[in-house]
Design an enzyme around this catalytic site. Structure first.
Site, PDB file in Angstrom:
ATOM      1  N   CYS A 123      29.445 -53.617  14.039  1.00 52.16           N
ATOM      2  CA  CYS A 123      28.711 -52.614  13.646  1.00 52.16           C
ATOM      3  C   CYS A 123      28.483 -51.315  14.639  1.00 52.16           C
ATOM      4  CB  CYS A 123      27.490 -52.797  12.793  1.00 52.16           C
ATOM      5  SG  CYS A 123      27.682 -54.217  11.559  1.00 52.16           S
ATOM      6  N   ARG A 152      33.888 -50.110  15.868  1.00 49.59           N
ATOM      7  CA  ARG A 152      33.093 -51.475  15.848  1.00 49.59           C
ATOM      8  C   ARG A 152      32.905 -51.833  14.573  1.00 49.59           C
ATOM      9  NH1 ARG A 152      30.080 -51.711  20.138  1.00 49.59           N
ATOM     10  NH2 ARG A 152      28.411 -53.123  19.026  1.00 49.59           N
ATOM     11  N   TRP A 165      30.519 -53.730   9.813  1.00 48.40           N
ATOM     12  CA  TRP A 165      31.356 -54.876   9.690  1.00 48.40           C
ATOM     13  C   TRP A 165      30.712 -55.996   9.009  1.00 48.40           C
ATOM     14  CZ3 TRP A 165      32.133 -59.756  11.715  1.00 48.40           C
ATOM     15  CH2 TRP A 165      33.507 -60.254  11.571  1.00 48.40           C
ATOM     16  N   ASN A 169      22.656 -53.819  14.019  1.00 50.73           N
ATOM     17  CA  ASN A 169      23.908 -54.380  14.282  1.00 50.73           C
ATOM     18  C   ASN A 169      23.442 -55.718  14.876  1.00 50.73           C
ATOM     19  OD1 ASN A 169      26.265 -54.991  15.538  1.00 50.73           O
ATOM     20  ND2 ASN A 169      25.834 -53.734  17.422  1.00 50.73           N
ATOM     21  N   GLY A 170      24.079 -56.763  14.163  1.00 48.33           N
ATOM     22  CA  GLY A 170      24.009 -58.121  14.878  1.00 48.33           C
ATOM     23  C   GLY A 170      23.801 -58.985  13.526  1.00 48.33           C
ATOM     24  N   GLU A 186      50.760 -62.392  23.478  1.00 48.33           N
ATOM     25  CA  GLU A 186      50.161 -61.224  23.167  1.00 48.33           C
ATOM     26  C   GLU A 186      50.786 -60.257  22.135  1.00 48.33           C
ATOM     27  OE1 GLU A 186      47.312 -59.902  23.703  1.00 48.33           O
ATOM     28  OE2 GLU A 186      48.010 -57.735  23.733  1.00 48.33           O
ATOM     29  N   LYS A 197      49.569 -58.701  18.476  1.00 47.88           N
ATOM     30  CA  LYS A 197      49.716 -57.213  18.478  1.00 47.88           C
ATOM     31  C   LYS A 197      50.358 -57.131  17.005  1.00 47.88           C
ATOM     32  CE  LYS A 197      47.600 -56.020  20.654  1.00 47.88           C
ATOM     33  NZ  LYS A 197      46.580 -56.542  21.651  1.00 47.88           N
ATOM     34  N   GLU A 229      47.868 -58.271  14.182  1.00 45.94           N
ATOM     35  CA  GLU A 229      46.830 -57.645  13.817  1.00 45.94           C
ATOM     36  C   GLU A 229      46.842 -56.370  13.304  1.00 45.94           C
ATOM     37  OE1 GLU A 229      43.951 -57.093  17.208  1.00 45.94           O
ATOM     38  OE2 GLU A 229      45.826 -56.955  18.407  1.00 45.94           O
ATOM     39  N   HIS A 270      60.981 -78.455  19.969  1.00 44.12           N
ATOM     40  CA  HIS A 270      59.931 -79.407  19.398  1.00 44.12           C
ATOM     41  C   HIS A 270      59.213 -78.959  18.132  1.00 44.12           C
ATOM     42  CE1 HIS A 270      60.338 -81.196  23.508  1.00 44.12           C
ATOM     43  NE2 HIS A 270      60.318 -80.077  24.162  1.00 44.12           N
ATOM     44  N   LYS A 325      36.286 -53.536  16.763  1.00 45.27           N
ATOM     45  CA  LYS A 325      36.746 -53.633  18.343  1.00 45.27           C
ATOM     46  C   LYS A 325      35.752 -54.756  19.147  1.00 45.27           C
ATOM     47  CE  LYS A 325      38.931 -51.788  21.777  1.00 45.27           C
ATOM     48  NZ  LYS A 325      40.323 -52.445  21.741  1.00 45.27           N
TER      49      LYS A 325
HETATM   50  C1  F6R Z   1      43.356 -57.842  20.134  1.00 45.30           C
HETATM   51  C2  F6R Z   1      41.723 -57.733  20.746  1.00 45.30           C
HETATM   52  C3  F6R Z   1      40.862 -58.734  20.597  1.00 45.30           C
HETATM   53  C4  F6R Z   1      39.964 -58.690  21.823  1.00 45.30           C
HETATM   54  C5  F6R Z   1      38.999 -59.815  21.695  1.00 45.30           C
HETATM   55  C6  F6R Z   1      38.217 -59.962  22.948  1.00 45.30           C
HETATM   56  O1  F6R Z   1      43.945 -56.715  20.136  1.00 45.30           O
HETATM   57  O2  F6R Z   1      41.366 -56.594  20.807  1.00 45.30           O
HETATM   58  O3  F6R Z   1      41.342 -60.189  20.552  1.00 45.30           O
HETATM   59  O4  F6R Z   1      40.777 -59.116  22.919  1.00 45.30           O
HETATM   60  O5  F6R Z   1      38.186 -59.761  20.487  1.00 45.30           O
HETATM   61  O6  F6R Z   1      37.480 -58.729  23.008  1.00 45.30           O
HETATM   62  P1  F6R Z   1      36.791 -58.306  24.571  1.00 45.30           P
HETATM   63  O7  F6R Z   1      37.919 -58.255  25.381  1.00 45.30           O
HETATM   64  O8  F6R Z   1      36.197 -57.166  24.169  1.00 45.30           O
HETATM   65  O9  F6R Z   1      35.830 -59.332  24.978  1.00 45.30           O
END
Ligand code: F6R
Length: 615
Positions: free
Chosen positions: A2, A27, A75, A101-102, A488, A492, A495, A511, A610
């Site tokens: 949030c 957020r 969120w 937020n929390g 990774e 990407k 998501e 395997h 994020k």
């Molecule tokens: C994927 C992504 C998330 C963050 C994860 C950790 O694209 O952004 O998987 O990498 O939530 O976030 P941070 O790096 O902010 O601790």
């Protein structure tokens, strides 16, 4: 998660709050709301949906004039995203208004108690419990808002960044934080409150980041007072000068933040090593590492804790640290580490990697490591973030604000920092030859140019995206340093385009996952010439003989893989250890274009946020 925004001053609050919420939508973006105080009455508007939906609704439902306002972009944690559960929340009397937020973990027993005392709840949120708890305290003790907030917060368990307004005393906002970030911008005769500084950078460059367990009484025409929630002691807040600028948080002509951030990588990698990497002198210097070199050198092992993309950067670092500095490394999901009674001791160095510096699980893993005597080093992007402050020392990645929810430039800059640390330790330990050390330094300096070159694969990535955009599944394969890149790449894709994707070490195929391969399955293979090239060629042959459709990321001039693959994407050559910085670029572009072609919301994918400040 949030985002919260507040304003108190002499300007119209509504446009500031709305613009601020838009900047904080990374957020959370499942619902939004705003409260404006017009000098007499509280005007409230909230809705399921994004901030633009809120704007549309507010324009029809409320007058928005007033110089005090708070807003929220959500969120969901407690209660589904709907109008009622959106913030701000009102207390039963309608006097108190809160944004939060929390998570209030003990909201259930508090709610039962408040219901017994006659309170009625309209939403399913923990936040409505908190605002009524504050009201109950205020009523019983006949005290002002600040004191009531303080007493109430001492009764709650959980995490919060809150801003509370009281209609009865309308020249004040009370803000507090524990476990969720909160910045207060200080202007001339005005204050701004926000989850990060982006909502107010055009108004002031002075900000106070509240520490955990602190609250602020923010009054019009008065000096802000900060105190400890627990014992009421006054704190002299540190006013920080902001480094962010407006350009950094705007799209700058790109269609999406994600694309802008992908293209920023040559520059931000340079920013990451600027002043730290000196190839001509054969020196790598990072203050946080220099000051604690002995701790690193005496470490029995390094434990890396992180989540998501940052965890993938940690996996790349495992290979690099072990290869360069011959230190044993364990890479842990922070969420698993914190709950599995891990063995940690004072000779361990724990490296916590986090773009946001706010990830709740990483934060908890750090606290656990510290309690057990480990030295904890942070690799964060957001300056002044909770993790950067909770760790003993650290190195910033200097990637600038990353707004697209899918992490791109954070990943490559994290790898850059971690590579520099590994090289510095290798030099101190003598585990790399003088010539290899110097070669890596020179090569690292050339990485931004090579990333620029790799970005030229954009058109190719787009063509391939058009071909595979409707695939329901996708496999990503890599070996060695490029196994984490495969993970990774898959993350990407899933998501932002919602295509199911898996990353595997290429040799693990036989395997199990090889059973998935048929003529419908796109398989993206990372196959640069350096590294285990012959082995990966054999893996490609295995896929080919099962009719898989191969998209290969290869070194410029490659001929062998080109003959086997359906599509190739060429990238410039670099040493095996540094290759993730290059191989990851076309994978970012491929996911981006697939998501755009599928009309997905690239910057704000569904269900994500994020900054994951809840566990
Ligand atoms: C994927 C992504 C998330 C963050 C994860 C950790 O694209 O952004 O998987 O990498 O939530 O976030 P941070 O790096 O902010 O601790």
């Amino acid at each position: 998660m949030c985002g919260i925004v507040g304003y108190i001053g002499y300007r119209e609050a509504y446009p500031i709050v709305i613009k601020g919420l838009k900047r904080l939508e990374y957020r959370g973006y499942d619902s939004a709301g705003v409260m404006i105080y017009d000098g007499e009455a509280v005007k409230l508007c909230k809705t399921k949906g994004k901030v633009v939906d809120l704007e549309e609704r507010a324009s029809k439902e409320i007058t928005t004039n007033g110089t005090i306002g708070i807003g929220h972009t959500r969120w969901a944690t407690h209660g589904v995203p709907n109008d009622v559960n959106s913030h701000p929340h009102l207390s039963n009397s309608g006097d108190l208004v809160i944004i939060h937020n929390g998570i209030i973990e003990n909201y259930a027993p508090l709610k039962v108690e408040l219901i017994k005392r006659g309170y009625v709840f309209h939403s399913d949120t923990d936040t409505e419990v908190l605002v009524n708890l504050i009201e109950e305290v205020q009523k019983n003790e006949n005290i002002k808002l600040g004191k009531a907030v303080q007493i109430a917060l001492n009764q709650v368990v959980g995490a919060y960044a809150i801003a509370v307004f009281d209609k009865k005393n309308p020249d004040e906002i009370v803000a507090a934080r524990l476990g969720s970030p909160l910045a207060i911008g200080i202007g001339e005769g005005e204050y701004f409150i926000a989850s990060d500084a982006s909502p107010f950078i055009e108004y002031t460059s002075n900000a106070v980041y509240l520490e955990d367990g602190e609250m602020a009484n923010i009054r019009l025409h008065k000096k802000m007072k900060v105190r400890k929630i627990q014992d009421d002691s006054l704190v002299d807040p540190y006013i920080q000068e902001l480094q962010m600028n407006l350009e950094q948080i705007e799209k700058g002509g790109y269609d999406h933040f994600m694309l802008k951030e992908i293209y920023e990588q040559p520059n931000v990698i340079k920013d990451t090593y600027r002043g730290r990497l000196h190839p001509n002198e054969g020196i790598i210097q990072m203050a946080g590492v220099e000051d604690n070199l002995e701790k690193f050198l005496n470490a029995d092992r390094i434990i890396i804790v992180a989540c998501g993309t940052s965890w993938h950067a940690g996996l790349v670092a495992e290979y690099i640290f072990e290869e360069f500095a011959r230190i044993s490394v364990e890479v842990e999901y922070a969420s698993e580490f914190r709950y599995r009674n891990p063995i940690i001791n004072s000779k361990d160095v724990v490296i916590a990697i986090s773009q946001s510096g706010e990830t709740a699980d990483t934060m908890a893993a750090i606290k656990l490591a510290k309690e057990n005597g480990a030295f904890v080093f942070g690799v964060c992007n957001v300056v002044g973030s909770s993790i950067s402050r909770e760790t003993h020392a650290g190195a910033y990645t200097h990637a600038g604000p990353e707004i697209g929810v899918a992490s791109t430039k954070a990943f490559t800059t994290q790898i850059t920092v971690l590579t520099m640390i590994a090289l510095r330790l290798a030099k101190a330990k003598g585990t790399l030859s003088h010539s290899d050390f110097n070669r890596y330094l020179q090569e690292l300096e050339l990485i931004p140019e090579k990333v620029k070159e790799a970005l030229k694969t954009n058109d190719r990535a787009k063509e391939i995206a058009a071909e595979f955009k409707d695939a329901p599944n996708c496999l990503y394969l890599g070996r060695g340093y490029n196994f984490p890149v495969a993970l990774e790449g898959a993350l990407k894709l899933k998501e932002i385009s919602y295509i199911h994707a898996e990353g595997y070490p290429a040799a693990e195929m036989k395997h199990g996952p090889i059973a998935l391969i048929d003529d419908q399955m796109p398989v993206i293979v990372i196959a640069p010439i350096q590294g285990h090239y012959d082995k990966i060629v054999s893996n490609i042959q295995e896929i080919k003989s099962r009719s898989g459709r191969i998209i290969a990321v290869v070194t410029k001039g490659d001929t062998q893989v080109r003959e086997l693959a359906d599509y190739v994407i060429e990238i410039p050559e670099t040493s095996d250890a540094l290759s993730p910085l290059i191989t990851t670029i076309p994978l970012q572009l491929l996911s981006y274009h697939i998501a755009v072609m599928r009309e997905c919301n690239v910057d704000q994918p569904r269900n994500l946020a994020k900054s994951v400040t809840v566990e």
